[in-house]
Design a protein around this motif. Structure first.
Motif, mmCIF file in Angstrom:
data_model
loop_
_atom_site.group_PDB
_atom_site.id
_atom_site.type_symbol
_atom_site.label_atom_id
_atom_site.label_comp_id
_atom_site.label_asym_id
_atom_site.label_seq_id
_atom_site.Cartn_x
_atom_site.Cartn_y
_atom_site.Cartn_z
ATOM 1 N N LYS A 101 -22.552 -2.157 6.526
ATOM 2 C CA LYS A 101 -21.135 -1.776 6.521
ATOM 3 C C LYS A 101 -20.235 -2.994 6.736
ATOM 4 C CE LYS A 101 -21.919 2.989 7.965
ATOM 5 N NZ LYS A 101 -21.705 4.021 9.005
ATOM 6 N N THR A 118 -18.851 4.975 1.045
ATOM 7 C CA THR A 118 -18.597 4.673 2.456
ATOM 8 C C THR A 118 -17.096 4.572 2.699
ATOM 9 O OG1 THR A 118 -20.658 3.415 2.612
ATOM 10 C CG2 THR A 118 -19.033 3.080 4.346
ATOM 11 N N LEU A 176 -14.455 3.262 5.154
ATOM 12 C CA LEU A 176 -14.436 2.260 6.217
ATOM 13 C C LEU A 176 -13.345 2.497 7.260
ATOM 14 C CD1 LEU A 176 -15.031 -1.008 4.154
ATOM 15 C CD2 LEU A 176 -16.700 0.326 5.443
#
Length: 355
Positions: free
Chosen positions: A232, A248, A250
């Protein structure tokens, strides 16, 4: 390509082993240095007695030599390693979170928040219920409050972004510094003002066996957590839009990372005062050698930061006769020229692009 990858993996493994050995050697060697002239044998006999409680070394279980080695030097060396690890890892994370190669743990106003907390503790008596640790604890709370303030401000009017975090950090830093300087200006307590000034320059002199068992586990656990989040962190360098296409989001991750980083920085500030540039210089030096993959960047930065701060503290203890140079001054003297170099270096790559 496979051969090249294998060579990189082998080189990385050798580097990790070398840095781990350097850290262990530094921990055992740094205790030999200080204003008190102690022999090699006496130092390790004290440590041997405390670790193994050997009856033949019982004479080294008390006295001046014992107190210097066991109560002062060894906790200080361990604290230097812990703080160096924490600041370096936070630098890595902050640079990824705000996608700014010139960011460090203090870019979001954390240092100014800690500065305000310490000033309020000393000049206004806030935090006196915590006793002798009141200033450090209030500095810790100030750092956390500043971080939450940055998160709140950057979230106004839409989702938090890297650019908004930087701008919010600059605003919070300015406000906290202004309030702290205002308190100092109106204060008539010169002794308290001197204490704040010394604390703001950084020092590991307050390290002891009461705070080392608190600071060291925080830094180790947080570093391991960030190490598991390397994927990540890599995505953050590519930007939110790219991360979303890869499945994803964030936004929440960035907030969690900032809170955990603030915990690490607040703990370091509480233990050692203000020490700048470690979180800026160490990640850059490692990144220039290994690239931007956080799976390698986090552990190498942690080990390098620990070794660096151990020997920076040793230098602070031996440069001046019968006096100690604040570690923040020495690190700044080293870090400032490096910072200028990084700003003017045109070919430095960060996250796949030029910074």
């Amino acid at each position: 390509m496979m051969k090249r990858g294998a060579m990189k993996t082998k080189t990385y493994g050798i580097l990790i082993l070398g840095l781990s050995a350097a850290l262990i050697l530094s921990l055992f060697t740094a205790v030999l240095f200080g204003n008190a002239d102690l022999s090699f044998q006496d130092v390790y006999r004290v440590i041997g007695y405390e670790v193994f409680h050997t009856e033949s070394l019982s004479a080294y279980g008390q006295g001046a030599v014992h107190d210097v080695v066991w109560q002062i030097r060894l906790p200080r060396v361990l604290m230097a390693a812990a703080v160096g690890t924490g600041l370096s890892v936070c630098g890595v994370v902050m640079q990824a979170v705000v996608k700014n190669p010139l960011a460090d743990p203090y870019v979001l106003g954390v240092s100014s928040g800690a500065y305000l907390g310490a000033a309020a503790s000393i000049l206004l008596g806030i935090g006196s219920v915590f006793g002798d640790q009141g200033m450090g604890i209030m500095a810790f709370f100030g750092a956390l409050a500043a971080s939450f303030g940055v998160l709140f401000i950057s979230g106004i009017g839409g989702r938090t972004s890297a650019g908004k975090l930087i701008l919010a950090g600059m605003a919070v830093s300015t406000v906290c510094s202004a309030f702290a300087n205002f308190l100092i200006y109106i204060s008539q307590n010169r002794e308290a003002t001197t204490q704040i000034s010394y604390w703001s320059m950084g020092s590991l002199a307050t390290a002891d066996w009461d705070n080392v068992p608190v600071v060291l586990p925080v830094m180790i656990v947080a570093t391991l957590i960030f190490w598991t989040q390397s994927r990540k962190l890599n995505l953050m360098l590519l930007g939110d839009e790219t991360a979303v296409t890869l499945g994803t989001d964030l936004h929440r991750v960035r907030i969690v990372y900032l809170i955990l980083s603030s915990l690490m920085v607040g703990t370091a500030v509480c233990a050692a005062g203000m020490i700048g540039f470690v979180g800026l210089i160490i990640p850059h030096a490692v990144r220039m050698c290994l690239g931007t993959d956080h799976k390698r960047l986090v552990p190498v930065s942690a080990l390098t930061g620990a070794v660096f701060l151990i020997w920076a503290d040793v230098a602070c203890r031996v440069i001046l006769d019968y006096a100690e140079l604040p570690i923040g001054i020495l690190v700044s003297l080293i870090g400032a020229p490096c910072f200028i170099y990084l700003m003017i270096r045109k070919s430095y790559g960060f996250g796949g692009g030029e910074a």
